[in-house]
Design an enzyme around this catalytic site. Structure first.
Site, mmCIF file in Angstrom:
data_model
loop_
_atom_site.group_PDB
_atom_site.id
_atom_site.type_symbol
_atom_site.label_atom_id
_atom_site.label_comp_id
_atom_site.label_asym_id
_atom_site.label_seq_id
_atom_site.Cartn_x
_atom_site.Cartn_y
_atom_site.Cartn_z
ATOM 1 C CB CYS A 464 24.078 28.612 7.424
ATOM 2 S SG CYS A 464 23.961 30.310 7.972
ATOM 3 C CD GLU A 596 20.703 34.186 8.619
ATOM 4 O OE1 GLU A 596 19.860 34.272 9.521
ATOM 5 O OE2 GLU A 596 21.924 34.067 8.837
HETATM 6 O O1 AHR Z 1 20.118 28.877 13.602
HETATM 7 C C1 AHR Z 1 21.480 28.884 13.429
HETATM 8 C C2 AHR Z 1 21.916 29.748 12.254
HETATM 9 O O2 AHR Z 1 21.568 31.071 12.484
HETATM 10 C C3 AHR Z 1 21.274 29.432 10.945
HETATM 11 O O3 AHR Z 1 21.917 28.437 10.273
HETATM 12 C C4 AHR Z 1 21.380 30.702 10.192
HETATM 13 O O4 AHR Z 1 20.355 30.851 9.257
HETATM 14 C C5 AHR Z 1 21.387 31.750 11.272
HETATM 15 O O5 AHR Z 1 22.387 32.647 11.099
#
Ligand code: AHR
Length: 868
Positions: A464, A596
């Site tokens: 994220c 994602e």
């Molecule tokens: O890995 C932790 C979080 O999980 C990442 O930032 C995100 O891409 C996913 O939701």
């Protein structure tokens, strides 16, 4: 005797569906043609439970399907407060499509829309902004006339009703006032409680399909719930199992030689205070209230700093800073001294040298000096240095301090040697012992622990963090290169601060230093779908994306990254790389676009632009697309559709699943079409209640990795996530490596990754695994993978046993080559809840046929050398 256990799950599911289908067919004469369907959401859990259905043949007696099964969930805005579905309205269009509209919350100027052909599989969601910021859209409803839909709603901010029209739920006419506000909603009593919703008549088949969908989800939940906690009952009479493993060497196939890599994200203090070796916290005085969204009033430019002298003052100023990206600096007056507490203290070791640097200027124009000391909690000095020649212009001063004491909790003190005012910024302390001795480098023990996984690639900067919490928080690589004082710090969406001292140059350098391919992941022109509200547009989540008029530059920035990594030193961006000390290219081969993301129209528009530009300008780069945050569902389906449409070579799948999911979905990729895009399983981990990282989760991952190796012709890359977590600063569990300032604590899951990483192959040799008198459930708990490493010609046999009993196998490798009579064996085993198990290595006698007993709850790896 089950030999085809990979199909176990598929068979069971098919069985369940066919029983249900048979029951429906067998009774078709007794079923009504049409029944009524009631669509509603409850106020339970503040509307987080999504869309429910109930059916009735008389509109009086309603039968909940589920009950309260969520057939559609809202994906708007942040987790927790948002993702709500209020007052859903279900409408069947003349063309047979179902449309659902709903209110998002009590204060948003948009409604939500999604469509479905069957009420089971829903297309992408949209959140069209209907009104100015401050309005609040409630109780949206839909009607249709001649293919034109009218959406009406109540604006609770002015208690008036409005309408808009649309033909496609993509473009809408401007909202206008509405005088008539009759509602088509009705009330039905569901499970004894009155609920408000819509009634539509549907075929019995539609209801039957909804019931089957719910049954299937019950079945899947039961599978997901499988774990060792019930093993004593599940395998009550199970005795040690006898088995054979027979390689089918003639059926070998080529698999990816990039299978196991690592995922780096600045989560859990993985970067600043973690991998990045800087020891001073808030060195640039740029911590801001906004880093923690105002929740911590003490989190500001002075965080981690305090006045340590009895005289003088310490203030923060921003007039004439060193750089516009680094506005704040400290002003010390009257002989003041300040001290920095580091990240939970500053660890120092006797005899080791530390690089000190500081930007300073004498505000009143006098030449001045400072003393910099490493001190203990009671002020005892562990080493010091003096910096002189400070004048009226900002100047960078450097020195070295040799520590005279080993301590985990030292502090750094800066003592001014003048009564006048002095400005200080970028006060930095680095151990000289960094990973590979790099300046502005990485914490050696932590970086080495990651390198010891032998990762084939490293993904960065997230997660994220890559697409950010809102448009302004998107990670822009250009802000993270160049002189440290000019880099742009950033709020970390995990609730702290990113200095960007560990920036793109350092990421590339680290990849090169550990022999891993760099895999940067860049936002697809939209922020995280879980973003908070953008006050300018009033919307959370994707927030409309980077404005289209800025997308040209946004795309160019991504193209420039390839030039920065690979371009000649004569190119604009290649020169910056050379100036930073790396004239040779970094050999970038992969670029991830999106993380994602929620697949929406505005995402698609921007993603398409980026992907096309990248493929056109740099066809040699493997673009990795995104297919949502889960192993199924709308984003997964639509992400894959987009990948086909845009001919994207590889897509990034993410799924965090219960242990039971990994046990029961070992055939997940066996079902994949080999002619389509390849897969990068970019984020995965096995979960158990309480989120531990223990033998059970590690074995579930090891079990699943045998399936990933088997499917290494379609799965090209994988990375467990997240990788690093600092104790007491953890936002996410489980992680692969925990650490504090002085210790690195690899988890059991780390050893699974390490065994795979250090024992990778590029050729897969299928095998028949036969377990005598074992049930389907037991067979599903044992998995084998045999690979060959073409370079060394070594053959690697991996056997995972998640049963509570030993499995005594005979390994038959006839036809796979001639091997040295002894081989190295590694066994990772322990009680399912063990968090301290480590692999134990020994040497065993092997041959083309040899016995191999694997203990209960274990992962055994045997590396056979060719007989030269
Ligand atoms: O890995 C932790 C979080 O999980 C990442 O930032 C995100 O891409 C996913 O939701």
């Amino acid at each position: 005797m089950i030999t085809n256990k990979k199909q176990f799950t598929t068979i069971l599911m098919a069985l369940l569906m066919s029983i249900s289908a048979f029951a429906a067919r067998g009774n078709s004469n007794t079923k009504p043609e049409k029944v009524f369907l009631f669509a509603y959401a409850t106020d339970k859990d503040k509307g987080h439970n999504g869309l429910h259905f109930a059916w009735s043949s008389d509109k009086k007696n309603w039968h909940a399907i589920g009950p309260e099964h969520s057939f559609l969930r809202c994906d708007y805005g942040r987790w927790g407060a948002e993702k709500r579905m209020l007052t859903p309205y279900l409408f069947k269009a003349q063309d047979g499509m179902w449309h659902a509209v709903w209110a998002l919350n009590e204060n948003t100027n948009a409604f939500a829309h999604a469509a479905s052909g069957d009420l089971i599989s829903w297309k992408r969601q949209s959140y069209p902004i209907m009104m100015p910021v401050g309005a609040s859209v409630a109780q949206p409803e839909v009607t249709e006339k001649n293919g034109v839909f009218t959406v009406t709603w109540l604006n609770t901010a002015d208690s008036k009703s409005y309408r808009t029209t649309t033909k496609d739920f993509k473009t809408y006419t401007t909202a206008t006032l509405l005088t008539k506000t009759a509602t088509a909603k009705t009330t039905a009593t569901i499970s004894g409680k009155p609920e408000t919703g819509t009634i539509t008549d549907v075929s019995w088949q539609t209801v039957d399909n909804l019931i089957k969908t719910h049954n299937l989800s019950v079945f899947k939940n039961k599978q997901n719930d499988e774990s060792s906690k019930d093993d004593a009952i599940r395998f009550a009479n199970l005795k040690p199992v006898e088995g054979t493993i027979t390689v089918k060497a003639s059926e070998s196939k080529k698999i990816s030689d990039m299978l196991v890599g690592v995922f780096f994200e600045d989560i859990n203090y993985a970067a600043d205070g973690g991998l990045y070796a800087e020891l001073v916290q808030n060195r640039d005085f740029e911590y801001a209230l906004s880093d923690k969204e105002g929740r911590d009033k003490n989190w500001n430019s002075t965080t981690a700093w305090s006045l340590s002298s009895t005289k003088g003052t310490f203030t923060i100023d921003s007039l004439q800073p060193i750089h516009v990206n680094n506005k704040h600096f400290a002003v010390l007056k009257g002989g003041a001294a300040i001290v920095n507490s580091g990240y939970d203290g500053i660890p120092v070791n006797t005899g080791e040298s530390y690089d000190v640097s500081v930007f300073a200027k004498a505000i009143e124009g006098k030449s001045a000096a400072i003393k910099i000391r490493l001190i203990g909690q009671s002020g005892e000095v562990y080493g010091e240095t003096s910096l002189k020649g400070i004048s009226s212009a900002w100047k960078k001063l450097n020195a070295v301090i040799k520590a005279t004491k080993t301590a985990a909790d030292a502090r750094l003190e800066v003592v001014t040697q003048t009564q006048g005012s002095m400005a200080l910024d970028m006060i930095s302390l680095f151990p000289q012992k960094t990973y590979k001795g790099r300046k502005n480098g990485l914490r050696a023990d932590l970086a080495q622990t990651v390198a010891d996984l032998h990762p084939k690639f490293m993904r960065f900067p997230g997660g994220c963090v890559a697409h950010g919490d809102g448009l302004g928080n998107i990670y822009r690589w250009k802000n993270t290169i160049g002189p440290l004082e000019s880099r742009k710090p950033l709020r970390n969406l995990w609730g702290y601060h990113q200095t960007t001292g560990l920036g793109y140059f350092e990421y590339f350098q680290y990849c090169e230093d550990m022999g891993a391919a760099p895999l940067p992941v860049i936002a697809a022109g939209v922020p995280c779908q879980n973003s908070g509200i953008d006050e300018h547009i009033g919307l959370g989540g994707q927030q409309c994306g980077v404005p289209m008029e800025e997308m040209g530059q946004y795309v160019q920035d991504i193209l420039d990254l390839v030039e920065y990594a690979n371009g000649p030193v004569t190119s604009k961006w290649g020169k910056l790389r050379a100036d930073a000390g790396h004239p040779m290219p970094f050999n970038l081969k992969y670029v991830g676009i999106g993380n994602e993301d929620l697949i929406t129209d505005l995402f698609e528009e921007r993603y398409t632009m980026i992907v096309k530009a990248m493929k056109e300008k740099y066809p040699e780069i493997t673009v990795i697309g995104t297919v949502g945050p889960a192993a199924e569902g709308t984003d997964y389906e639509e992400g894959w559709e987009l990948a086909h449409k845009l001919d994207i070579p590889m897509v990034d799948e993410h799924y965090y699943q219960p242990v039971g999911w990994f046990i029961n979905n070992q055939d997940y990729y066996d079902r994949y079409d080999r002619s389509k895009s390849k897969v990068y399983l970019g984020e995965y981990a096995a979960f158990l209640p309480g989120r531990p990282n223990n033998i059970e989760t590690a074995l579930a991952e090891a079990l699943y990795l045998t399936a990933l190796e088997r499917n290494g012709d379609v799965v090209s890359m994988t990375s467990y996530a997240p990788m690093l977590a600092k104790e007491n600063h953890t936002q996410w569990n489980p992680d692969l490596i925990y650490f504090n300032n002085t210790e690195v604590k690899p988890t059991v899951g780390y050893y699974t990754q390490q065994l795979y990483g250090q024992n990778a192959g590029d050729v897969y040799l299928p095998s028949d695994v036969v377990l005598k008198d074992a049930s389907l459930e037991a067979t599903n708990r044992v998995a084998v993978s045999i690979v060959r490493d073409s370079k060394s010609k070594d053959l690697i046999v991996k056997i995972v046993n998640m049963l509570p009993v030993a499995v005594n196998t005979n390994v038959n490798l006839e036809g796979a080559g001639n091997f040295a009579p002894s081989a190295k064996r590694y066994v990772l085993t322990g009680a399912p809840d063990s968090k301290i198990a480590k692999p134990v290595a020994d040497t065993i006698a092997v041959g083309s046929n040899f016995p191999c007993a694997v203990p209960a709850y274990s992962f055994t790896l045997i590396r056979l050398k060719p007989n030269n």
